[in-house]
Design a protein around this motif. Structure first.
Motif, PDB file in Angstrom:
ATOM      1  N   PRO A 332       1.169   2.101  -3.247  1.00 26.92           N
ATOM      2  CA  PRO A 332      -0.109   1.459  -2.892  1.00 26.92           C
ATOM      3  C   PRO A 332      -1.300   2.419  -2.834  1.00 26.92           C
ATOM      4  O   PRO A 332      -2.444   1.979  -2.898  1.00 26.92           O
ATOM      5  CB  PRO A 332       0.150   0.874  -1.497  1.00 26.92           C
ATOM      6  N   SER A 333      -1.046   3.717  -2.747  1.00 22.54           N
ATOM      7  CA  SER A 333      -2.147   4.663  -2.536  1.00 22.54           C
ATOM      8  C   SER A 333      -2.508   5.456  -3.796  1.00 22.54           C
ATOM      9  O   SER A 333      -3.220   6.459  -3.718  1.00 22.54           O
ATOM     10  CB  SER A 333      -1.752   5.634  -1.425  1.00 22.54           C
ATOM     11  N   TYR A 334      -2.027   5.027  -4.936  1.00 25.22           N
ATOM     12  CA  TYR A 334      -2.297   5.794  -6.162  1.00 25.22           C
ATOM     13  C   TYR A 334      -2.828   4.904  -7.266  1.00 25.22           C
ATOM     14  O   TYR A 334      -2.243   3.853  -7.505  1.00 25.22           O
ATOM     15  CB  TYR A 334      -1.014   6.486  -6.637  1.00 25.22           C
ATOM     16  N   PRO A 335      -3.860   5.279  -7.995  1.00 29.49           N
ATOM     17  CA  PRO A 335      -4.671   6.490  -7.802  1.00 29.49           C
ATOM     18  C   PRO A 335      -5.494   6.478  -6.518  1.00 29.49           C
ATOM     19  O   PRO A 335      -5.929   7.522  -6.078  1.00 29.49           O
ATOM     20  CB  PRO A 335      -5.624   6.497  -9.004  1.00 29.49           C
ATOM     21  N   ASP A 336      -5.734   5.303  -5.923  1.00 29.26           N
ATOM     22  CA  ASP A 336      -6.446   5.313  -4.645  1.00 29.26           C
ATOM     23  C   ASP A 336      -5.952   4.161  -3.784  1.00 29.26           C
ATOM     24  O   ASP A 336      -5.107   3.375  -4.203  1.00 29.26           O
ATOM     25  CB  ASP A 336      -7.973   5.264  -4.842  1.00 29.26           C
ATOM     26  N   MET A 337      -6.518   4.060  -2.596  1.00 32.55           N
ATOM     27  CA  MET A 337      -6.000   3.119  -1.602  1.00 32.55           C
ATOM     28  C   MET A 337      -6.267   1.653  -1.946  1.00 32.55           C
ATOM     29  O   MET A 337      -5.850   0.766  -1.216  1.00 32.55           O
ATOM     30  CB  MET A 337      -6.594   3.424  -0.220  1.00 32.55           C
ATOM     31  N   SER A 338      -6.972   1.382  -3.031  1.00 29.72           N
ATOM     32  CA  SER A 338      -7.210  -0.028  -3.344  1.00 29.72           C
ATOM     33  C   SER A 338      -6.314  -0.525  -4.480  1.00 29.72           C
ATOM     34  O   SER A 338      -6.526  -1.614  -5.010  1.00 29.72           O
ATOM     35  CB  SER A 338      -8.683  -0.284  -3.650  1.00 29.72           C
TER      36      SER A 338
END
Ligand code: 6R9
Length: 647
Positions: A332-338
């Motif tokens: 869920p956190s890759y590449p970012d938290m969205s």
């Protein structure tokens, strides 16, 4: 417990498969006339090659323990998940695969799924795999994992999936226990931009697995790997040569479908055995009714296929219903938290099913990553794996679901095959944190420690089930004695879940967590006994005892009391070594949070460790420790209390 309730909207209830009145009517029938009820469901959800003689035939008694559903009926799971959809949905997307990198997407239609599965099934056959043989899958979250599951079911082979995060040691013991002849794996898995060397791990495991003659390797990461000629073959080379026709095997309703290892309160993980007909009926029926799944919906369950949730609610339930199911390789956190919310927008996901631990960690990143996405496609949200705390429920409901999507908090277990207690989205006014009411055919009871049924509301006790449901565990692989002892011996006449529960004034159920020595770390089950055994492997450990304590992010954390060998004093260096030992033996999910050096452990005069006391110390509830006078050496408790580590 929160006292807020969220009324079911009339608009939702009006369009739902099941509203309140229908639930009441169907549930009553499922309990009062299970034969007729389940016969009807079995015909609605599954295509059978040959009908059954008896809907259910069972006994929970020790001398005669058996659970048979749809006796002597014939069916094939891959036929139900693929072939029968081809005429109407050949070009519909069966699987939306979203890779670790947002650039990697693959859509697989039912027609392509059919081809892939038949070809791989033929490869397995050529390699000598026959009906009843066991095949181990140690795979990333890639479409080939689903192809492999379905290919096994097509020829009647029994798959045993080992989560890709488990260590070579854990893989080896599972392959040995189920005596697998073939392993399917990948060169590397890719999660969050990092690679896990699956094939290298499998190579280590296979050194101690003489039964394995073939290792089929999917090329995913592309890094160089070692190769054992004769044993190792490339997945894509073999599949390319194989025929695209493969007749589905006619399986008996009670033929084994898969084995899945899970932790219990004692000993090593056990192989939970599921069979074909009943499991598939429950998977398909619960997928449709609990998520209010409609034709054309895009459905996403974020679990890994290495866990039961991935088996039932990424693969078997949705595909039996002809759904479009999303399979996500990454985190869920890759590449970012969205990332989760971006995937929802990208594929217009309507139904989203995840774990409280993921919700909590995303909640900690704030609302900004969520609010830059729309999520307007969402209609139903679900959770599974552990109790959800009211803050996380509120955030999921308001921030993720925009206050409009019902949340189904589904309580079930590896052993139950499918949902057991859950709200239905068009039925219940939701109470955050409550699994509400039993699913069709499930008859729960609360028992006191002596095994007496606790009647009336409110009530609290040990959660047990008084009769079988179609998706129920059929055995512990290779160990009938353990099957009885683990699930039926504690409260004769009942299946004991290992969970505690409360029933509130309205008769709604709240799961309070395990009452046995099983920990739930980020929704993953770990037995204290396996962690203790891993700690015991270190030459400097004389004895170890492990308990859980509440942890904000992972639900529970691991607190270990360790007695070093020969009265030596523990060092920070030894702590680091012990943490690494457990990780190596079990895998990265088994992260020991706290080690307290313990010159002695509280034991009864017969030498049994009193975990109740260790739990109280870990959770800093010294005042409610209870009677310690029966201990062999009550003074050890004072020492442990004085040197307790902060949690
Ligand atoms: C499906 C799955 C089973 C254990 C179970 C219970 C806990 C699962 C829950 C829940 C509270 C829920 N559990 N769902 N507790 N609310 N909605 O998770 O299977 O890995 O075998 O774990 O998980 O303690 O006994 P499994």
């Amino acid at each position: 417990m929160s006292d807020k309730t969220f009324p079911v909207s009339k608009e939702f209830a009006d369009q739902a498969h099941i509203n309140h009145a229908k639930y009441e009517e169907m549930y009553a029938r499922s309990i009062n006339d299970p034969d007729a009820f389940w016969a009807e469901q079995a015909n609605e959800y599954v295509t059978w090659f040959k009908p059954w003689k008896k809907t259910v035939d069972w006994s929970f008694a020790q001398a005669d323990l058996h659970i048979n559903w749809f006796t002597e009926a014939k069916l094939n799971v891959s036929y139900n998940c693929i072939d029968r959809h081809l005429e109407k949905r050949g070009d519909q997307t069966a699987i939306i695969w979203e890779g670790d990198s947002p650039e990697d997407t693959r859509l697989i239609s039912y027609r392509e799924l059919h081809k892939e599965v038949c070809q791989l099934a033929n490869v397995l056959k050529e390699r000598g795999v026959k009906k009843g043989d066991r095949v181990s899958l140690y795979m990333p979250m890639i479409p080939e994992a689903t192809f492999a599951m379905l290919a096994c079911t097509r020829i009647g082979a029994v798959h045993s999936i080992v989560f890709g995060g488990f260590s070579p040691e854990a893989l080896s013991s599972r392959i040995q226990d189920s005596d697998c002849s073939v392993v399917i794996t990948a060169d590397q898995s890719m999660r969050g931009g990092k690679r896990v060397p699956l094939k290298a791990n499998a190579d280590v495991a296979l050194k101690t697995c003489p039964s394995v003659h073939t290792c089929i390797v999917v090329k995913r990461g592309g890094d160089p790997i070692e190769w054992t000629e004769g044993r190792d073959v490339w997945y894509h080379d073999e599949v390319a040569k194989a025929s695209v026709d493969c007749e589905p095997e006619q399986m008996d309703s009670e033929d084994p479908l898969f084995i899945l290892y899970t932790s219990g309160s004692t000993g090593t993980p056990k192989g939970v055995l599921h069979t074909t007909g009943g499991y598939l009926v429950q998977a398909a029926m619960s997928h449709k009714t609990v998520f209010d799944y409609k034709d054309g919906d895009v459905y996403w369950c974020t679990a890994d296929v290495g866990w039961v949730t991935g088996h039932t609610y990424i693969v078997y339930g949705p595909l039996t219903n002809g759904a479009t199911t999303v399979m996500f390789e990454g985190i869920p956190s890759y590449p970012d938290m969205s990332r989760f919310w971006q995937i929802i927008d990208k594929h217009q996901v309507n139904i989203f099913y995840t774990a409280p631990t993921a919700i909590r960690s995303l909640m900690a990143a704030g609302n900004e990553p969520v609010e830059k996405t729309s999520r307007a496609s969402l209609r139903v949200l679900g959770t599974v794996g552990e109790p959800i705390n009211p803050e996380a429920w509120d955030w999921y409901h308001n921030v993720i679901g925009g206050g409009r999507c019902p949340i189904v908090d589904t309580w079930w277990q590896t052993e139950t095959g499918g949902h057991m207690m859950t709200p239905l989205p068009g039925v219940n006014d939701l109470k955050p944190g409550s699994a509400m009411q039993p699913f069709f055919g499930v008859s729960p009871v609360l028992l006191d420690d002596e095994g007496n049924v606790i009647e009336g509301n409110p009530a609290a006790g040990n959660l047990a089930i008084d009769r079988p449901w179609p998706g129920a565990i059929r055995g512990v692989y290779g160990d009938p004695k353990r099957f009885y002892e683990t699930y039926f011996a504690m409260f004769p006449g009942y299946y004991f879940t290992g969970d505690g529960a409360r029933r509130d004034e309205d008769g709604h159920y709240w799961i309070t967590g395990r009452v046995d020595d099983v920990l739930n770390i980020s929704g993953h089950r770990l037995g204290t006994a396996e962690i203790e055994a891993a700690l015991g492997l270190h030459p400097k450990v004389a004895e170890a005892a492990v308990v859980g304590y509440p942890h904000d992010l992972t639900g529970q954390g691991i607190y270990a009391y360790v007695t070093p060998m020969n009265g030596e004093v523990g060092t920070d260096e030894l702590k680091a070594e012990l943490i690494a030992t457990v990780r190596k033996e079990i895998g990265p999910i088994a992260k020991v949070n706290i080690i307290q050096w313990s010159p002695g452990l509280p034991k009864t005069r017969s030498g049994k460790i009193m975990r109740r006391i260790l739990r109280k110390i870990a959770t800093n509830e010294i005042d409610s420790m209870g009677d310690t006078s029966t201990l062999a050496e009550p003074s050890v408790v004072d020492d442990l209390v004085a040197h307790r580590e902060n949690t």
